[in-house]
Design a protein around this motif. Structure first.
Motif, PDB file in Angstrom:
ATOM      1  N   VAL A 109       0.848  -1.209   0.000  1.00  0.00           N
ATOM      2  CA  VAL A 109       0.000   0.000   0.000  1.00  0.00           C
ATOM      3  C   VAL A 109       0.878   1.252   0.000  1.00  0.00           C
ATOM      4  O   VAL A 109       0.620   2.219  -0.729  1.00  0.00           O
ATOM      5  CB  VAL A 109      -0.977  -0.022   1.194  1.00  0.00           C
ATOM      6  N   GLY A 115      -4.877   2.446   2.242  1.00  0.00           N
ATOM      7  CA  GLY A 115      -5.313   1.265   2.975  1.00  0.00           C
ATOM      8  C   GLY A 115      -5.796   0.184   2.042  1.00  0.00           C
ATOM      9  O   GLY A 115      -5.351   0.095   0.903  1.00  0.00           O
ATOM     10  N   ALA A 116      -6.735  -0.645   2.523  1.00  0.00           N
ATOM     11  CA  ALA A 116      -7.141  -1.823   1.758  1.00  0.00           C
ATOM     12  C   ALA A 116      -8.618  -2.127   1.947  1.00  0.00           C
ATOM     13  O   ALA A 116      -9.203  -1.851   2.997  1.00  0.00           O
ATOM     14  CB  ALA A 116      -6.303  -3.028   2.180  1.00  0.00           C
ATOM     15  N   ASP A 166      -7.779   2.289   8.264  1.00  0.00           N
ATOM     16  CA  ASP A 166      -7.918   2.426   6.808  1.00  0.00           C
ATOM     17  C   ASP A 166      -8.133   1.072   6.145  1.00  0.00           C
ATOM     18  O   ASP A 166      -7.451   0.705   5.193  1.00  0.00           O
ATOM     19  CB  ASP A 166      -6.680   3.110   6.214  1.00  0.00           C
ATOM     20  N   SER A 167      -9.104   0.331   6.671  1.00  0.00           N
ATOM     21  CA  SER A 167      -9.480  -0.950   6.075  1.00  0.00           C
ATOM     22  C   SER A 167     -10.992  -1.011   6.010  1.00  0.00           C
ATOM     23  O   SER A 167     -11.691  -0.425   6.841  1.00  0.00           O
ATOM     24  CB  SER A 167      -8.936  -2.120   6.901  1.00  0.00           C
ATOM     25  N   ALA A 213     -12.831   1.290  -3.685  1.00  0.00           N
ATOM     26  CA  ALA A 213     -11.393   1.486  -3.436  1.00  0.00           C
ATOM     27  C   ALA A 213     -10.938   2.836  -3.974  1.00  0.00           C
ATOM     28  O   ALA A 213     -10.140   3.539  -3.332  1.00  0.00           O
ATOM     29  CB  ALA A 213     -10.594   0.360  -4.086  1.00  0.00           C
ATOM     30  N   TYR A 222     -11.743   5.737  -1.582  1.00  0.00           N
ATOM     31  CA  TYR A 222     -10.939   5.862  -0.364  1.00  0.00           C
ATOM     32  C   TYR A 222      -9.425   5.913  -0.614  1.00  0.00           C
ATOM     33  O   TYR A 222      -8.662   6.190   0.306  1.00  0.00           O
ATOM     34  CB  TYR A 222     -11.227   4.686   0.577  1.00  0.00           C
ATOM     35  N   TYR A 266      -7.712   3.087  -1.727  1.00  0.00           N
ATOM     36  CA  TYR A 266      -7.324   1.785  -1.185  1.00  0.00           C
ATOM     37  C   TYR A 266      -6.911   0.840  -2.315  1.00  0.00           C
ATOM     38  O   TYR A 266      -7.309   1.015  -3.471  1.00  0.00           O
ATOM     39  CB  TYR A 266      -8.489   1.133  -0.436  1.00  0.00           C
TER      40      TYR A 266
END
Length: 247
Positions: free
Chosen positions: A17, A24-25, A49-50, A129, A132, A134
């Motif tokens: 990342v 994040g993820a 951050d998930s 994703a 955000y 991610y």
């Protein structure tokens, strides 16, 4: 030993990342063990951050219940986006246009329907994703990757595949260490493609046999042939995502 591998995976996720310059993820939570393990991993890697996405699409309501148990077990933030109506609109239009041309293949429709659901989920994951900043984290384990038991550009359409070197048995071991609910660990693996569908009945062999094959152990000739046939015909599906080194 497995605890150390988990820590290395968490560090690897953070590194990927960071290298991507993102935050994040996100993972799709199906209610199965593989996505449950990845959910716990990304929550540990990125506590703030998930995100887990629950995406019903003509799904068994039990899958959503199990997905929510996974969410509760690790405290990850989650969203639910129901794709049933979207899928119906898209697939009915495809069916209509092909029927008008007299080229609709009813025998292929069952798998086409299921794969379209997987690809809609992939599209949804990437849209979220993007919102955000991610990366999308996949859930395929070594057995699924080797046999091609995933949808190309569906659940195989991801940025990272952290479980790709781990057998199903190792994923179960990891799940218990991470705190995945026991009922998720012991449920029959299923992609939820249609009523009563299970991975092992569809593949024609078991995860136990595939795990043994991948570890170089002796298995019945019938199972070996099935595994090698699945591997050979799914060659085109692999090399789609960045994998961690073997630990």
């Amino acid at each position: 030993m497995m605890e150390q591998k988990i820590e290395k995976l968490i560090a690897w996720l953070r590194e990927q990342v960071h290298n991507a310059g993102l935050n994040g993820a996100v993972v799709g939570i199906s209610g199965g063990i593989d996505s449950a393990v990845v959910t716990h991993l990304i929550k540990r890697a990125f506590p703030n951050d998930s995100l887990g996405l629950i995406m019903p699409c003509k799904s068994n309501p039990k899958d959503k219940e199990d997905a929510l148990k996974v969410v509760a077990s690790c405290g990850i933030k989650h969203l639910e986006i129901d794709l049933t109506e979207t899928h119906q609109t898209l697939f009915r239009e495809i069916e209509k246009q092909l029927k008008e041309k007299g080229e609709w293949n009813e025998e292929a429709a069952k798998l086409g329907d299921a794969n379209t659901r997987a690809r809609l989920r992939m599209t949804t994951l990437y849209a979220v994703a993007n919102n955000y900043g991610y990366l999308v984290v996949g859930t395929d384990n070594a057995a699924e990757w080797h046999t091609g038991y995933f949808t190309k550009y569906g659940d195989g359409g991801v940025d990272l595949v952290p479980l790709v070197h781990f057998t199903k048995g190792e994923v179960r071991e990891m799940a218990r260490i991470l705190g995945v609910p026991e009922e998720i660990i012991t449920k029959a693996p299923s992609a939820g493609l249609w009523e009563g569908q299970t991975d092992e009945s569809e593949m024609g062999t078991t995860y136990e046999m595939i795990d043994k094959y991948l570890k170089g152990e002796d298995i019945p000739e019938k199972d070996r042939q099935i595994i090698e046939r699945l591997h050979n015909r799914s060659h085109h599906k692999r090399q789609l995502a960045i994998a961690p080194p073997k630990f």
